[in-house]
Enzyme design. Structure first.
Site, PDB file in Angstrom:
ATOM      1  N   THR A 319       0.834  -1.206   0.000  1.00  0.00           N
ATOM      2  CA  THR A 319       0.000   0.000   0.000  1.00  0.00           C
ATOM      3  C   THR A 319       0.863   1.248   0.000  1.00  0.00           C
ATOM      4  O   THR A 319       0.588   2.215  -0.720  1.00  0.00           O
ATOM      5  CB  THR A 319      -0.938   0.006   1.218  1.00  0.00           C
ATOM      6  OG1 THR A 319      -1.756  -1.165   1.205  1.00  0.00           O
ATOM      7  CG2 THR A 319      -1.835   1.236   1.207  1.00  0.00           C
ATOM      8  N   TRP A 322       2.425   1.577  -3.395  1.00  0.00           N
ATOM      9  CA  TRP A 322       1.415   1.971  -4.375  1.00  0.00           C
ATOM     10  C   TRP A 322       1.255   3.489  -4.404  1.00  0.00           C
ATOM     11  O   TRP A 322       1.048   4.083  -5.462  1.00  0.00           O
ATOM     12  CB  TRP A 322       0.081   1.313  -4.051  1.00  0.00           C
ATOM     13  CG  TRP A 322      -1.018   1.665  -5.006  1.00  0.00           C
ATOM     14  CD1 TRP A 322      -1.328   1.050  -6.184  1.00  0.00           C
ATOM     15  CD2 TRP A 322      -1.969   2.741  -4.869  1.00  0.00           C
ATOM     16  NE1 TRP A 322      -2.390   1.669  -6.786  1.00  0.00           N
ATOM     17  CE2 TRP A 322      -2.808   2.704  -6.003  1.00  0.00           C
ATOM     18  CE3 TRP A 322      -2.175   3.721  -3.904  1.00  0.00           C
ATOM     19  CZ2 TRP A 322      -3.845   3.615  -6.190  1.00  0.00           C
ATOM     20  CZ3 TRP A 322      -3.211   4.629  -4.090  1.00  0.00           C
ATOM     21  CH2 TRP A 322      -4.039   4.568  -5.219  1.00  0.00           C
ATOM     22  N   HIS A 323       1.371   4.118  -3.235  1.00  0.00           N
ATOM     23  CA  HIS A 323       1.175   5.559  -3.167  1.00  0.00           C
ATOM     24  C   HIS A 323       2.350   6.348  -3.723  1.00  0.00           C
ATOM     25  O   HIS A 323       2.177   7.516  -4.100  1.00  0.00           O
ATOM     26  CB  HIS A 323       0.901   5.990  -1.722  1.00  0.00           C
ATOM     27  CG  HIS A 323      -0.514   5.770  -1.292  1.00  0.00           C
ATOM     28  ND1 HIS A 323      -0.954   4.594  -0.743  1.00  0.00           N
ATOM     29  CD2 HIS A 323      -1.602   6.578  -1.356  1.00  0.00           C
ATOM     30  CE1 HIS A 323      -2.246   4.683  -0.473  1.00  0.00           C
ATOM     31  NE2 HIS A 323      -2.666   5.875  -0.848  1.00  0.00           N
ATOM     32  N   GLY A 324       3.519   5.775  -3.767  1.00  0.00           N
ATOM     33  CA  GLY A 324       4.632   6.538  -4.316  1.00  0.00           C
ATOM     34  C   GLY A 324       5.957   5.825  -4.214  1.00  0.00           C
ATOM     35  O   GLY A 324       6.150   4.960  -3.353  1.00  0.00           O
ATOM     36  N   PHE A 468      -0.238   9.702  -8.156  1.00  0.00           N
ATOM     37  CA  PHE A 468      -0.255   8.274  -7.881  1.00  0.00           C
ATOM     38  C   PHE A 468      -0.787   7.491  -9.073  1.00  0.00           C
ATOM     39  O   PHE A 468      -0.769   6.286  -9.035  1.00  0.00           O
ATOM     40  CB  PHE A 468      -1.088   7.970  -6.640  1.00  0.00           C
ATOM     41  CG  PHE A 468      -0.649   8.757  -5.438  1.00  0.00           C
ATOM     42  CD1 PHE A 468       0.701   8.921  -5.181  1.00  0.00           C
ATOM     43  CD2 PHE A 468      -1.561   9.340  -4.594  1.00  0.00           C
ATOM     44  CE1 PHE A 468       1.121   9.643  -4.085  1.00  0.00           C
ATOM     45  CE2 PHE A 468      -1.150  10.056  -3.486  1.00  0.00           C
ATOM     46  CZ  PHE A 468       0.195  10.214  -3.248  1.00  0.00           C
TER      47      PHE A 468
END
Length: 468
Positions: A319, A322-324, A468
């Site tokens: 997670t 996934w955001h950066g 994102f």
């Protein structure tokens, strides 16, 4: 092109809505796809080809999986298709991050690629993987490529979600009612959609953008104090919430105008009493995706506490990434993994203290999330605790606290059901009166005038989640 722009509000959207309702129903999906392609190409024309390649890959591999009756045959095409989708995401989003860390840890000098990130690639890649996984598990593959294209590239939720499972939208896209009620447009749905869209736009322009400016002011300040750091922490938390939930409201509203029912993405997360509850209320579509496609397949809570903890850490590291492609996002994911494990093992009862510790920890999490790198995270945490001789209060902090007091108060109340409660009571008092039906369009029109004035006079602020 973004929802909170003059181009979108006064040119693209009216033209798209006119075309959509002007053409016969059987051509409405085609209008959505063509307009969505134009919407995406407005900012990044070259990456439209990447998205089209993703649609073609998903369609072809889905059909091939359906042809194979053996599990092994389906597995081959499933793995190939998911690897292709993930490769595109990894290349564009993480290539330089991987090269930078290889250079740093092994003393190498490999040149960076400096590849620009396609807007929304994380969101539409996850939708493609969702579709492929469901087909692999036995769901029927889509035989009409146009229908699949609508699902993947529909502009209301193309850039920043919500992430929707194909089986939840399939019958709405097909419009035949064979899998449920189908897709039906109506005056009531359009009115609801307009209300949700304008509400989300107000969140973005009147609250998120103003709080974002306060965060920028803090970063540029040379007179930081502990108070200013905490003003930043609160502003940052509310800025991210209203920016993203505002987009989600607009996406749900636009979907309703076109006859779609998108799932909700936020449910007043700041009224939670625990980190676990917070993540059931925040970015719910992403949480559901990781639950259904990562956490449960890995075993989840079905195979004992140890396996559950391992699954939690895997999910939250993913997670974060996934955001950066920065280490602060990895730290952010690990931070929540640790907090969730502590809650599940040690904290069973919720008290007044639970709410206080929750708000404190969530504020810290957004400071980590919003930082540009790990060094900035460390500096911000020192500032919040007053380490290094930072003054408790500064004149600049008091000045900006007074200047943004009304915005902060409105944002704090807006992050709770307060305004929904007041609106409900007012509507209840006006039920059965003719004025009840007149007040809403008047109020929404006035709100749009104020929003338009802000968009014309203020600096444009892109959606945070676009990166994102």
């Amino acid at each position: 092109m973004v929802f909170s722009s003059i181009t979108f509000l006064f040119y693209f959207l009216p033209i798209t809505v006119t075309l959509y309702f002007f053409v016969p129903g059987k051509y409405q999906n085609l209008v959505l796809v063509l307009c969505s392609m134009f919407f995406y190409a407005w900012g990044e024309p070259r990456y439209v080809l990447l998205m089209i390649a993703g649609i073609l890959t998903a369609y072809g591999c889905g059909r091939l999986m359906e042809l194979y009756k053996t599990r092994k045959g389906r597995m081959i095409w499933y793995v190939c298709s998911v690897c292709v989708s993930l490769f595109a995401l990894l290349f564009f989003k993480y290539a330089d991050f991987i090269l930078e860390n290889l250079n740093r840890f092994f003393g190498l000098d490999m040149p960076l690629l400096h590849v620009s990130l396609p807007v929304g690639i994380s969101f539409y890649t996850f939708q493609i993987i969702s579709y492929l996984t469901d087909v692999y598990r036995g769901a029927p593959a889509e035989k009409n490529m146009l229908h699949l294209a609508v699902y993947i590239c529909m502009f209301p939720q193309l850039i920043a979600g919500p992430i929707v499972r194909y089986e939840d939208l399939a019958h709405q896209i097909r419009m035949d009612g064979a899998y449920g009620a189908g897709r039906r447009t109506s005056f009531e749905k359009a009115a609801y959609g307009i209300r949700r869209f304008v509400t989300g736009l107000a969140k973005k322009v009147l609250l998120a953008d103003q709080l974002g400016q306060l965060c920028q002011i803090f970063r540029l300040s040379e007179d930081k104090s502990v108070l200013f750091y905490w003003i930043y922490a609160v502003s940052c938390s509310l800025y991210i919430y209203f920016d993203f939930s505002g987009y989600s409201d607009m996406a749900v509203g636009l979907g309703s105008i076109f006859g779609f029912r998108f799932p909700e993405n936020f449910n007043y997360p700041f009224i939670s009493t625990s980190i676990t509850e917070f993540w059931r209320r925040w970015h719910m579509s992403l949480g559901s995706w990781f639950r259904d496609y990562v956490y449960i397949p890995l075993g989840g809570s079905r195979k004992g506490r140890r396996r559950q903890i391992v699954c939690i850490f895997i999910v939250w590291i993913l997670t974060g990434l996934w955001h950066g492609a920065e280490w602060n996002f990895v730290l952010w994911g690990l931070y929540f993994a640790i907090l969730l494990c502590i809650e599940k093992v040690f904290i069973k009862k919720r008290t007044v203290f639970s709410r206080l510790y929750f708000l404190f920890l969530i504020s810290i999490s957004f400071v980590v999330f919003h930082a540009e790198n790990v060094s900035q995270v460390a500096a911000d945490l020192r500032g919040l605790t007053g380490a290094g001789g930072i003054a408790p209060v500064s004149g600049e902090a008091l000045y900006y606290l007074r200047s943004y007091a009304l915005t902060l108060a409105a944002a704090i109340l807006g992050a709770t059901p307060f305004f929904r409660y007041v609106s409900g009571r007012m509507q209840g008092c006006l039920t059965g009166r003719r004025t009840a039906g007149l007040l809403e369009p008047i109020w929404l029109s006035a709100l749009m005038i104020v929003i338009s004035a802000y968009l014309v006079d203020h600096t444009f602020q892109p959606f945070l989640y676009f990166r994102f």
